[in-house]
Design a protein around this motif. Structure first.
Motif, short mmCIF file in Angstrom:
data_model
loop_
_atom_site.label_atom_id
_atom_site.label_comp_id
_atom_site.label_asym_id
_atom_site.label_seq_id
_atom_site.Cartn_x
_atom_site.Cartn_y
_atom_site.Cartn_z
N LYS A 113 73.08 59.15 54.36
CA LYS A 113 72.74 60.99 55.11
C LYS A 113 72.00 62.09 55.27
O LYS A 113 70.95 61.75 55.77
CB LYS A 113 73.57 61.49 56.09
CG LYS A 113 73.66 62.16 57.63
CD LYS A 113 75.05 62.39 58.53
CE LYS A 113 74.42 63.50 59.15
NZ LYS A 113 75.78 63.72 60.04
N ALA A 114 72.15 61.97 53.94
CA ALA A 114 71.73 63.66 53.00
C ALA A 114 70.36 62.45 52.89
O ALA A 114 69.09 63.65 52.70
CB ALA A 114 72.16 63.52 52.32
N ALA A 115 70.34 61.70 51.79
CA ALA A 115 68.66 61.45 51.74
C ALA A 115 67.79 61.00 53.60
O ALA A 115 66.72 61.91 53.23
CB ALA A 115 68.75 59.64 51.10
N ASP A 116 68.79 60.76 54.28
CA ASP A 116 67.42 61.02 55.30
C ASP A 116 67.40 62.40 56.09
O ASP A 116 66.12 62.43 56.30
CB ASP A 116 68.04 60.73 56.80
CG ASP A 116 68.75 58.67 56.47
OD1 ASP A 116 67.47 58.47 56.15
OD2 ASP A 116 69.29 58.03 56.96
N MET A 117 68.02 62.73 55.80
CA MET A 117 67.89 64.24 55.95
C MET A 117 67.56 65.06 55.05
O MET A 117 66.03 66.14 55.57
CB MET A 117 69.17 65.62 56.37
CG MET A 117 70.01 65.13 57.20
SD MET A 117 71.71 65.74 56.68
CE MET A 117 71.31 66.98 56.94
N SER A 118 67.08 64.64 54.19
CA SER A 118 65.97 65.30 52.76
C SER A 118 64.53 64.71 53.27
O SER A 118 63.73 65.65 52.60
CB SER A 118 65.95 65.18 51.65
OG SER A 118 65.48 65.44 50.28
N ASP A 119 64.62 63.92 53.36
CA ASP A 119 63.32 62.81 53.94
C ASP A 119 62.82 63.66 54.73
O ASP A 119 61.14 64.19 55.52
CB ASP A 119 63.21 61.95 54.23
CG ASP A 119 63.92 60.79 52.62
OD1 ASP A 119 62.97 61.76 51.54
OD2 ASP A 119 64.27 59.96 52.75
N ALA A 120 63.11 64.13 56.17
CA ALA A 120 62.59 64.90 57.13
C ALA A 120 62.62 66.01 57.24
O ALA A 120 61.56 66.77 57.15
CB ALA A 120 63.81 64.22 58.36
N ALA A 121 63.08 66.81 56.19
CA ALA A 121 62.97 68.20 55.94
C ALA A 121 61.75 68.11 54.81
O ALA A 121 60.45 69.04 55.25
CB ALA A 121 64.03 68.69 54.73
N GLU A 122 61.25 67.26 53.97
CA GLU A 122 60.04 66.71 53.24
C GLU A 122 59.12 66.71 54.29
O GLU A 122 58.56 67.34 54.03
CB GLU A 122 60.35 65.88 52.56
CG GLU A 122 59.02 65.55 51.55
CD GLU A 122 59.59 64.87 50.25
OE1 GLU A 122 58.28 64.19 49.67
OE2 GLU A 122 60.01 63.08 50.57
N LYS A 123 59.41 65.94 55.55
CA LYS A 123 58.06 65.31 56.32
C LYS A 123 57.90 66.41 57.06
O LYS A 123 56.65 67.35 57.04
CB LYS A 123 59.02 64.10 56.82
CG LYS A 123 57.27 64.15 57.72
CD LYS A 123 58.11 62.47 58.13
CE LYS A 123 57.32 61.62 59.76
NZ LYS A 123 57.29 60.80 60.43
N LYS A 124 58.76 67.47 56.93
CA LYS A 124 58.69 68.61 58.57
C LYS A 124 57.90 69.65 57.52
O LYS A 124 56.77 70.04 57.85
CB LYS A 124 59.48 68.90 58.88
CG LYS A 124 59.61 69.93 59.91
CD LYS A 124 58.96 69.74 61.31
CE LYS A 124 59.29 69.30 62.63
NZ LYS A 124 58.76 69.54 63.37
#
Length: 63
Positions: free
Chosen positions: A16-27
């Motif tokens: 879940k943290a990896a998904d959130m980290s990826d989403a933040a990076e993308k944004k």
């Protein structure tokens, strides 16, 4: 056992943290027009490393 020790052994939380980290990076990359993509990626790696999430960087590129 501290909170980060429990986090390191909880694969669901890491995912879940990896998904959130990826989403933040993308944004961030969207907002900056990929101007700082290399710096954002370095920061993401450092943050994940500090949390014990040294995941495989051979994952597919984010789009």
């Amino acid at each position: 056992m501290g909170i980060f020790d429990r986090f390191k052994h909880n694969q669901a939380a890491q995912d879940k943290a990896a998904d959130m980290s990826d989403a933040a990076e993308k944004k961030v990359n969207e907002k900056t027009g990929d101007k700082y993509a290399d710096k954002v990626d370095d920061a993401q790696r450092k943050a994940e490393g500090a949390m014990g999430m040294d995941r495989d960087r051979d994952r597919p590129p984010q789009s």
